[in-house]
Scaffold this motif. Structure first.
Motif, short mmCIF file in Angstrom:
data_model
loop_
_atom_site.label_atom_id
_atom_site.label_comp_id
_atom_site.label_asym_id
_atom_site.label_seq_id
_atom_site.Cartn_x
_atom_site.Cartn_y
_atom_site.Cartn_z
N ALA A 92 0.72 -1.41 -0.73
CA ALA A 92 0.28 -0.15 -0.22
C ALA A 92 1.16 1.55 0.54
CB ALA A 92 -0.87 0.38 0.55
N ALA A 93 0.37 2.61 -0.50
CA ALA A 93 1.24 3.29 -0.97
C ALA A 93 1.80 4.15 0.22
CB ALA A 93 0.30 4.35 -1.50
N GLU A 94 1.08 4.08 1.46
CA GLU A 94 1.66 4.81 2.98
C GLU A 94 1.82 3.54 3.76
OE1 GLU A 94 -2.05 2.44 3.79
OE2 GLU A 94 -1.43 3.80 2.16
N HIS A 95 2.12 2.53 3.12
CA HIS A 95 3.77 1.79 3.91
C HIS A 95 4.92 1.30 3.09
CE1 HIS A 95 1.56 0.59 7.23
NE2 HIS A 95 -0.03 0.47 6.53
N LEU A 96 5.03 2.29 1.61
CA LEU A 96 5.70 2.12 0.63
C LEU A 96 7.42 1.87 1.20
CD1 LEU A 96 7.15 0.97 -1.80
CD2 LEU A 96 6.48 3.63 -2.80
N GLU A 97 7.25 3.36 2.24
CA GLU A 97 8.50 4.05 2.58
C GLU A 97 9.46 3.20 3.56
OE1 GLU A 97 10.23 8.26 3.81
OE2 GLU A 97 8.79 8.32 2.90
N SER A 98 8.52 2.78 4.36
CA SER A 98 9.10 2.01 5.51
C SER A 98 9.36 0.96 5.58
CB SER A 98 7.98 2.09 6.66
OG SER A 98 6.62 1.41 5.89
#
Length: 126
Positions: free
Chosen positions: A75-81
């Protein structure tokens, strides 16, 4: 802006993929621009992330002779982490996030000893 930077000769930019050490003078000749203009265009592409240069070594020399490619969705909100966590693993040599309908790579063909014997170009204008 990207279309202006590539204007003139798509093969000039593809040649960078074939030989990342192409002298600016040769690139300028193919683009039919000055060396300074070729340098500015190349630097803009590199600084913007539209062009990324990469160097690998043969797996047989890396200490990790087996390669595994893992494709997944996050999911986009978890991409960076997720990318940060994967990058912490010493075995990870490359972690990419690709988004959109057009994701293109180019690279080299290697012989069994990991030496370059060919080039896989990318048609940026297809």
């Amino acid at each position: 802006m990207t279309s202006r930077m590539f204007a003139g000769s798509p093969s000039a930019w593809t040649s960078i993929g074939e030989n990342g050490r192409t002298p600016l003078g040769e690139l300028a000749e193919v683009l039919v621009v000055s060396v300074d203009t070729a340098s500015r265009r190349l630097n803009r592409l590199l600084e913007s992330g539209q062009l990324v240069l990469r160097c690998d070594l043969a797996r047989s020399l890396s200490g990790s002779p087996v390669a595994v490619t893992l494709f997944g969705s996050v999911a986009a909100e978890h991409l960076e982490s997720t990318a940060e966590e994967l990058a912490k693993l010493p075995e990870i040599r490359q972690c990419l996030a690709l988004a959109g309908p057009i994701n293109r790579l180019m690279g080299r063909l290697l012989d069994p000893d990991g030496r370059a014997v060919g080039f896989v170009p990318m048609n940026l204008w297809a």
